[in-house]
Design a protein around this motif. Structure first.
Motif, PDB file in Angstrom:
ATOM      1  N   ARG A 118      -5.122  -2.762  -2.223  1.00 18.30           N
ATOM      2  CA  ARG A 118      -4.578  -3.995  -1.974  1.00 18.30           C
ATOM      3  C   ARG A 118      -2.825  -3.988  -2.162  1.00 18.30           C
ATOM      4  NH1 ARG A 118      -8.807  -5.323  -5.305  1.00 18.30           N
ATOM      5  NH2 ARG A 118      -7.335  -5.328  -7.207  1.00 18.30           N
ATOM      6  N   ARG A 119      -2.346  -3.142  -2.923  1.00 18.68           N
ATOM      7  CA  ARG A 119      -1.042  -3.272  -3.250  1.00 18.68           C
ATOM      8  C   ARG A 119      -0.255  -2.728  -1.774  1.00 18.68           C
ATOM      9  NH1 ARG A 119      -0.847  -0.960  -7.761  1.00 18.68           N
ATOM     10  NH2 ARG A 119      -0.909   1.150  -7.180  1.00 18.68           N
ATOM     11  N   HIS A 120      -1.008  -1.785  -1.127  1.00 20.22           N
ATOM     12  CA  HIS A 120      -0.520  -1.033   0.307  1.00 20.22           C
ATOM     13  C   HIS A 120      -0.962  -1.793   1.189  1.00 20.22           C
ATOM     14  CE1 HIS A 120       1.783   1.814  -1.900  1.00 20.22           C
ATOM     15  NE2 HIS A 120       0.696   2.149  -2.536  1.00 20.22           N
ATOM     16  N   GLY A 121      -1.790  -2.726   1.096  1.00 25.73           N
ATOM     17  CA  GLY A 121      -2.441  -3.609   2.309  1.00 25.73           C
ATOM     18  C   GLY A 121      -3.129  -2.551   3.188  1.00 25.73           C
ATOM     19  N   ALA A 131      -8.461   6.269 -11.805  1.00 23.24           N
ATOM     20  CA  ALA A 131      -9.672   6.820 -12.397  1.00 23.24           C
ATOM     21  C   ALA A 131     -10.843   5.940 -12.035  1.00 23.24           C
ATOM     22  CB  ALA A 131      -9.413   6.853 -13.924  1.00 23.24           C
ATOM     23  N   THR A 132     -10.808   4.739 -11.689  1.00 21.39           N
ATOM     24  CA  THR A 132     -11.810   3.785 -11.875  1.00 21.39           C
ATOM     25  C   THR A 132     -11.962   3.231 -10.422  1.00 21.39           C
ATOM     26  OG1 THR A 132     -10.671   2.008 -12.635  1.00 21.39           O
ATOM     27  CG2 THR A 132     -12.054   3.222 -14.011  1.00 21.39           C
ATOM     28  N   PRO A 133     -13.013   2.682  -9.915  1.00 27.09           N
ATOM     29  CA  PRO A 133     -13.058   1.977  -8.834  1.00 27.09           C
ATOM     30  C   PRO A 133     -11.895   0.743  -8.679  1.00 27.09           C
ATOM     31  CG  PRO A 133     -15.172   2.623  -9.307  1.00 27.09           C
ATOM     32  CD  PRO A 133     -14.170   2.858 -10.294  1.00 27.09           C
ATOM     33  N   ALA A 134     -11.764   0.099  -9.624  1.00 31.31           N
ATOM     34  CA  ALA A 134     -10.915  -1.103  -9.700  1.00 31.31           C
ATOM     35  C   ALA A 134      -9.396  -0.676  -9.479  1.00 31.31           C
ATOM     36  CB  ALA A 134     -11.212  -1.786 -11.091  1.00 31.31           C
ATOM     37  N   GLU A 135      -9.277   0.544 -10.078  1.00 31.68           N
ATOM     38  CA  GLU A 135      -7.791   0.958 -10.099  1.00 31.68           C
ATOM     39  C   GLU A 135      -7.627   1.300  -8.481  1.00 31.68           C
ATOM     40  OE1 GLU A 135      -7.131   4.109 -12.461  1.00 31.68           O
ATOM     41  OE2 GLU A 135      -7.262   2.705 -14.353  1.00 31.68           O
ATOM     42  N   ARG A 136      -8.677   2.022  -7.808  1.00 32.76           N
ATOM     43  CA  ARG A 136      -8.565   2.420  -6.425  1.00 32.76           C
ATOM     44  C   ARG A 136      -8.411   1.394  -5.612  1.00 32.76           C
ATOM     45  NH1 ARG A 136     -11.909   6.631  -8.218  1.00 32.76           N
ATOM     46  NH2 ARG A 136     -13.971   5.513  -7.798  1.00 32.76           N
ATOM     47  N   LYS A 193       5.050   8.996   3.110  1.00 31.08           N
ATOM     48  CA  LYS A 193       4.340   7.940   2.244  1.00 31.08           C
ATOM     49  C   LYS A 193       2.862   8.045   2.448  1.00 31.08           C
ATOM     50  CE  LYS A 193       4.777   3.753   0.569  1.00 31.08           C
ATOM     51  NZ  LYS A 193       5.156   3.693  -0.843  1.00 31.08           N
ATOM     52  N   ARG A 194       2.295   8.501   3.462  1.00 36.88           N
ATOM     53  CA  ARG A 194       0.708   8.476   3.574  1.00 36.88           C
ATOM     54  C   ARG A 194       0.387   9.395   2.341  1.00 36.88           C
ATOM     55  NH1 ARG A 194      -0.008   9.343   9.667  1.00 36.88           N
ATOM     56  NH2 ARG A 194       0.597   7.383  10.457  1.00 36.88           N
ATOM     57  N   ARG A 195       1.144  10.913   2.243  1.00 35.89           N
ATOM     58  CA  ARG A 195       0.808  11.756   1.121  1.00 35.89           C
ATOM     59  C   ARG A 195       0.980  11.160  -0.265  1.00 35.89           C
ATOM     60  NH1 ARG A 195       0.217  16.903   3.024  1.00 35.89           N
ATOM     61  NH2 ARG A 195       1.045  17.164   4.984  1.00 35.89           N
ATOM     62  N   GLU A 196       1.813  10.116  -0.296  1.00 32.53           N
ATOM     63  CA  GLU A 196       1.910   9.615  -1.694  1.00 32.53           C
ATOM     64  C   GLU A 196       0.794   8.583  -1.869  1.00 32.53           C
ATOM     65  OE1 GLU A 196       5.900   7.509  -1.773  1.00 32.53           O
ATOM     66  OE2 GLU A 196       6.664   9.326  -1.593  1.00 32.53           O
ATOM     67  N   ILE A 197       0.366   7.809  -1.014  1.00 37.41           N
ATOM     68  CA  ILE A 197      -0.478   6.899  -1.162  1.00 37.41           C
ATOM     69  C   ILE A 197      -1.994   7.542  -1.402  1.00 37.41           C
ATOM     70  CG2 ILE A 197      -1.895   5.111   0.103  1.00 37.41           C
ATOM     71  CD1 ILE A 197       0.617   4.057   1.677  1.00 37.41           C
ATOM     72  N   VAL A 198      -2.100   8.733  -0.656  1.00 40.64           N
ATOM     73  CA  VAL A 198      -3.495   9.354  -0.859  1.00 40.64           C
ATOM     74  C   VAL A 198      -3.367   9.815  -2.331  1.00 40.64           C
ATOM     75  CG1 VAL A 198      -4.698  11.359  -0.208  1.00 40.64           C
ATOM     76  CG2 VAL A 198      -3.705   9.766   1.362  1.00 40.64           C
ATOM     77  N   ALA A 199      -2.291  10.569  -2.935  1.00 43.44           N
ATOM     78  CA  ALA A 199      -2.273  11.028  -4.131  1.00 43.44           C
ATOM     79  C   ALA A 199      -2.383  10.009  -5.163  1.00 43.44           C
ATOM     80  CB  ALA A 199      -0.751  11.717  -4.131  1.00 43.44           C
TER      81      ALA A 199
END
Length: 126
Positions: free
Chosen positions: A42-45, A32-37, A20-26
């Motif tokens: 936020r989605r994963h808390g 692409a943007t800071p907002a998406e990051r 799961k960590r690898r998936e989140i890091v990927a």
């Protein structure tokens, strides 16, 4: 007067599997943007520090250190004392070799001084 209020249970620490960590890091790296990051975080808390730490572990391919028992303090102290004894024994052996060499040098110098004194004594007698 007193109302029954449902109190939230004590929060437990979340644990993410290695996969799961690898998936989140990927997913974070693919943003692409800071907002998406920020949306991924936020989605994963989670915080960026978690992603950063996970990335380091993944890059180093070092498994997380297991949470186990702490080392036995008596065993640690015993090992330290054994190391100190070994170090002091090496130092003692070196000192003994030095003293032996100095003793031999002293004996040699005494012999040379006696040999030099004998010819001078015989020349005075004549």
């Amino acid at each position: 007067m007193i109302q029954d209020v449902d109190l939230p249970k004590k929060a437990s620490r979340r644990v993410f599997s290695e996969e799961k960590r690898r998936e989140i890091v990927a997913e974070y790296d693919a943003a692409a943007t800071p907002a998406e990051r920020a949306a991924v975080l936020r989605r994963h808390g989670i915080y960026t520090s978690s992603v950063s730490n996970w990335r380091k572990h993944i890059a180093a391919s070092v498994p997380r250190a297991p949470r186990g028992r702490r080392p036995d303090p008596d065993a640690t102290e015993t090992r330290r004392l054994h190391d100190q004894i070994a170090r002091l024994e090496r130092k003692l052996a070196k000192s003994e070799r030095t003293v032996a060499a100095l003793g031999k040098a002293h004996a040699l110098l005494q012999m040379l001084a006696e040999q030099d004194a004998e010819p001078q004594a015989s020349s005075r007698e004549s």
